[in-house]
Enzyme design. Structure first.
Site, PDB file in Angstrom:
ATOM      1  CB  CYS A  97      -0.902  -0.018   1.239  1.00 51.79           C
ATOM      2  SG  CYS A  97      -1.731   1.537   1.569  1.00 51.79           S
ATOM      3  CG  HIS A 125      -7.146   9.003   1.269  1.00 53.37           C
ATOM      4  ND1 HIS A 125      -7.179   7.706   0.787  1.00 53.37           N
ATOM      5  CD2 HIS A 125      -7.569   9.786   0.249  1.00 53.37           C
ATOM      6  CE1 HIS A 125      -7.588   7.716  -0.472  1.00 53.37           C
ATOM      7  NE2 HIS A 125      -7.847   8.973  -0.819  1.00 53.37           N
ATOM      8  CG  HIS A 160      -9.107  14.103  -0.607  1.00 52.66           C
ATOM      9  ND1 HIS A 160      -8.125  14.240  -1.564  1.00 52.66           N
ATOM     10  CD2 HIS A 160      -9.583  12.845  -0.734  1.00 52.66           C
ATOM     11  CE1 HIS A 160      -8.015  13.107  -2.253  1.00 52.66           C
ATOM     12  NE2 HIS A 160      -8.902  12.242  -1.773  1.00 52.66           N
TER      13      HIS A 160
END
Ligand code: 5GP
Ligand code: ZN
Length: 115
Positions: A7, A102, A104
């Site tokens: 990853c 994640h 942003h």
């Protein structure tokens, strides 16, 4: 800590791929997006490999809360005063490209490249 050696974001956590860090502690890492949509574009991730928002369970609640609490601090520290956008892409239909959870966080004066 759960890690996927293939990853890209786990490799950033491990320091195997360089990144421009905005924040780091035992649990979280924030770094500047390599292809920013906005003047300030930070990705905030758990250091542990969690593939996507789909994989989040009740036990991740404190980590997610900490990510959201970190977002405005990161924007302020990077000079963002006019507002920002917060985005989580999930899965193929959500246009998630990197399979490590994640968030942003994007801000700065318009116009932006995207978004
Ligand atoms: P997604 O489409 O999965 O929500 O967003 C992945 C984001 O990761 C994209 O905005 C892309 O520019 C960013 N990204 C991909 N690889 C790297 C990298 O190696 N370093 C950094 N800093 N950002 C990356
Ligand atoms: Zn990972």
């Amino acid at each position: 800590m759960n890690r996927d050696p293939s990853c890209i974001f786990c490799r950033i956590v491990a320091g195997e791929i360089p990144s421009r860090k905005a924040y780091e502690d035992d649990e979280l890492l924030a770094f500047h997006d390599i292809a920013p949509w906005a003047p300030v574009h930070v990705l905030v991730i758990p250091k542990e490999h969690v593939a996507s928002f789909y994989d989040v369970t009740e036990g991740h609640t404190p980590m997610l809360g900490r990510i959201m609490a970190l977002a405005p601090r990161l924007m302020r520290e990077n000079g963002v005063t006019g507002g920002f956008r917060t985005l989580v892409n999930t899965g193929p239909d959500g246009r998630q490209e990197v399979p490590h959870l994640h968030v942003h966080v994007m801000g700065g004066p318009r116009p932006w490249a995207k978004g």
